[in-house]
Design a protein around this motif. Structure first.
Motif, PDB file in Angstrom:
ATOM      1  N   LEU A  58       0.798  -1.227   0.000  1.00 16.90           N
ATOM      2  CA  LEU A  58       0.000   0.000   0.000  1.00 16.90           C
ATOM      3  C   LEU A  58       0.829   1.276   0.000  1.00 16.90           C
ATOM      4  O   LEU A  58       0.265   2.373   0.011  1.00 16.90           O
ATOM      5  CB  LEU A  58      -0.929   0.009   1.219  1.00 16.90           C
ATOM      6  N   PHE A  59       2.139   1.158  -0.026  1.00 23.08           N
ATOM      7  CA  PHE A  59       2.984   2.348   0.058  1.00 23.08           C
ATOM      8  C   PHE A  59       2.605   3.391  -0.991  1.00 23.08           C
ATOM      9  O   PHE A  59       2.413   4.569  -0.680  1.00 23.08           O
ATOM     10  CB  PHE A  59       4.461   1.978  -0.058  1.00 23.08           C
ATOM     11  N   SER A  60       2.468   2.978  -2.234  1.00 20.41           N
ATOM     12  CA  SER A  60       2.111   3.924  -3.305  1.00 20.41           C
ATOM     13  C   SER A  60       0.740   4.527  -3.082  1.00 20.41           C
ATOM     14  O   SER A  60       0.522   5.712  -3.342  1.00 20.41           O
ATOM     15  CB  SER A  60       2.134   3.231  -4.664  1.00 20.41           C
ATOM     16  N   PHE A  61      -0.200   3.719  -2.609  1.00 25.43           N
ATOM     17  CA  PHE A  61      -1.545   4.233  -2.344  1.00 25.43           C
ATOM     18  C   PHE A  61      -1.510   5.335  -1.309  1.00 25.43           C
ATOM     19  O   PHE A  61      -2.097   6.397  -1.489  1.00 25.43           O
ATOM     20  CB  PHE A  61      -2.464   3.101  -1.889  1.00 25.43           C
ATOM     21  N   TRP A  62      -0.822   5.085  -0.195  1.00 31.01           N
ATOM     22  CA  TRP A  62      -0.781   6.089   0.875  1.00 31.01           C
ATOM     23  C   TRP A  62      -0.088   7.362   0.417  1.00 31.01           C
ATOM     24  O   TRP A  62      -0.517   8.458   0.748  1.00 31.01           O
ATOM     25  CB  TRP A  62      -0.084   5.530   2.112  1.00 31.01           C
ATOM     26  N   THR A  63       0.982   7.236  -0.341  1.00 33.27           N
ATOM     27  CA  THR A  63       1.676   8.449  -0.795  1.00 33.27           C
ATOM     28  C   THR A  63       0.826   9.213  -1.802  1.00 33.27           C
ATOM     29  O   THR A  63       0.792  10.437  -1.775  1.00 33.27           O
ATOM     30  CB  THR A  63       3.060   8.129  -1.393  1.00 33.27           C
ATOM     31  N   THR A  64       0.119   8.497  -2.663  1.00 34.85           N
ATOM     32  CA  THR A  64      -0.754   9.153  -3.625  1.00 34.85           C
ATOM     33  C   THR A  64      -1.889   9.887  -2.923  1.00 34.85           C
ATOM     34  O   THR A  64      -2.280  10.977  -3.329  1.00 34.85           O
ATOM     35  CB  THR A  64      -1.342   8.127  -4.618  1.00 34.85           C
ATOM     36  N   CYS A  65      -2.418   9.302  -1.873  1.00 38.15           N
ATOM     37  CA  CYS A  65      -3.537   9.901  -1.138  1.00 38.15           C
ATOM     38  C   CYS A  65      -3.068  10.911  -0.089  1.00 38.15           C
ATOM     39  O   CYS A  65      -3.887  11.455   0.640  1.00 38.15           O
ATOM     40  CB  CYS A  65      -4.342   8.818  -0.441  1.00 38.15           C
ATOM     41  N   SER A  66      -1.770  11.126   0.002  1.00 39.23           N
ATOM     42  CA  SER A  66      -1.205  12.041   1.010  1.00 39.23           C
ATOM     43  C   SER A  66      -1.647  11.663   2.415  1.00 39.23           C
ATOM     44  O   SER A  66      -1.985  12.522   3.227  1.00 39.23           O
ATOM     45  CB  SER A  66      -1.600  13.486   0.698  1.00 39.23           C
ATOM     46  N   ALA A  67      -1.651  10.378   2.698  1.00 37.78           N
ATOM     47  CA  ALA A  67      -2.069   9.889   4.010  1.00 37.78           C
ATOM     48  C   ALA A  67      -0.883   9.265   4.738  1.00 37.78           C
ATOM     49  O   ALA A  67      -0.971   8.175   5.279  1.00 37.78           O
ATOM     50  CB  ALA A  67      -3.205   8.891   3.841  1.00 37.78           C
ATOM     51  N   LEU A  68       0.225   9.967   4.754  1.00 30.52           N
ATOM     52  CA  LEU A  68       1.454   9.396   5.319  1.00 30.52           C
ATOM     53  C   LEU A  68       1.378   9.210   6.828  1.00 30.52           C
ATOM     54  O   LEU A  68       1.952   8.267   7.365  1.00 30.52           O
ATOM     55  CB  LEU A  68       2.644  10.271   4.927  1.00 30.52           C
ATOM     56  N   THR A  69       0.678  10.096   7.515  1.00 30.00           N
ATOM     57  CA  THR A  69       0.535   9.941   8.969  1.00 30.00           C
ATOM     58  C   THR A  69      -0.238   8.668   9.279  1.00 30.00           C
ATOM     59  O   THR A  69       0.139   7.908  10.176  1.00 30.00           O
ATOM     60  CB  THR A  69      -0.176  11.168   9.566  1.00 30.00           C
ATOM     61  N   GLU A  70      -1.308   8.428   8.537  1.00 29.66           N
ATOM     62  CA  GLU A  70      -2.079   7.197   8.731  1.00 29.66           C
ATOM     63  C   GLU A  70      -1.227   5.979   8.391  1.00 29.66           C
ATOM     64  O   GLU A  70      -1.225   4.983   9.120  1.00 29.66           O
ATOM     65  CB  GLU A  70      -3.347   7.203   7.886  1.00 29.66           C
ATOM     66  N   ALA A  71      -0.493   6.068   7.297  1.00 29.36           N
ATOM     67  CA  ALA A  71       0.372   4.954   6.892  1.00 29.36           C
ATOM     68  C   ALA A  71       1.377   4.630   7.988  1.00 29.36           C
ATOM     69  O   ALA A  71       1.606   3.461   8.305  1.00 29.36           O
ATOM     70  CB  ALA A  71       1.089   5.297   5.595  1.00 29.36           C
ATOM     71  N   ARG A  72       1.950   5.669   8.572  1.00 28.31           N
ATOM     72  CA  ARG A  72       2.937   5.448   9.634  1.00 28.31           C
ATOM     73  C   ARG A  72       2.307   4.717  10.821  1.00 28.31           C
ATOM     74  O   ARG A  72       2.920   3.816  11.404  1.00 28.31           O
ATOM     75  CB  ARG A  72       3.516   6.778  10.085  1.00 28.31           C
TER      76      ARG A  72
END
Length: 92
Positions: A58-72
């Motif tokens: 999901l790395f690309s998905f999170w970066t595309t959606c600008s949801a890096l805090t959630e990804a972390r």
């Protein structure tokens, strides 16, 4: 028949629909909810390997959606789980 042998009568041919911003946002929200459910499932099962694989995919998905805090947050939760193969990475 329409022009050039087209099976649609003149003027009835459907034009491709262009997604609206609202429909794209609804789709992204639905996809994001499904991804969260999959991550929750892996974490609730305490399946660290699956949770990490999902996060990596999901790395690309999170970066595309600008949801890096959630990804972390998801990555930290996955790293906090037991990993049966961790002994392979540690020196003896």
């Amino acid at each position: 028949m329409g022009a050039a042998g087209c099976p649609h009568p003149e003027g009835t041919r459907r034009r491709p629909r262009t997604p609206t911003v609202e429909s794209q946002e609804r789709y992204a929200a639905a996809v994001r909810d499904n991804l969260r459910a999959a991550l929750c499932w892996a974490i609730e099962r305490r399946d660290g390997a699956t949770a990490l694989r999902l996060n990596a995919a999901l790395f690309s998905f999170w970066t595309t959606c600008s949801a890096l805090t959630e990804a972390r947050g998801w990555i930290e939760a996955a790293l906090g789980l037991p990993h049966p193969w961790i002994h392979l990475l540690l020196p003896e």
